[in-house]
Scaffold this motif. Sequence first.
Motif: not given
Length: 122
Positions: A28-29, A31, A45, A51, A84-88
């Motif tokens: 999901v992210g 970092q 997740n 998480t 952006h942590q959730s931008n994969l």
Amino acid sequence: MGFKKCSACGFVWSDRNDFLGDPDINLVGYQVNFRQLAAGLFLFNHVCKGTLAISAALFSDLYDGPIFTERMTDGPECSGHCFHQSNLNPCPNQCECAFVREIIKKINAWPKRSKAGKVNIR
């Protein structure tokens, strides 16, 4: 101990293949750690709503391409994915951080086992 233990429910994955193949796990992210990219964290997740943060270093062998030496995060051509942590999404630039995006792509394409234990190819 195994590869990873869920801190929420206590489930243990025996190795990385077992972890990545689990249909109850979703990436999901990411970092980023700009000082040391291998110290960045992939965020997953688990179905129990826990998480898990796992060091990018544990996945670095999934990438076998070039690792660029210049970081482009301050330039106008930077797409900003790392901020952006959730931008994969993959990074189209020849940036020092781009190899992590290729690892993300491989993790997301990893074959998942079905609930009955068979492998599902996405």
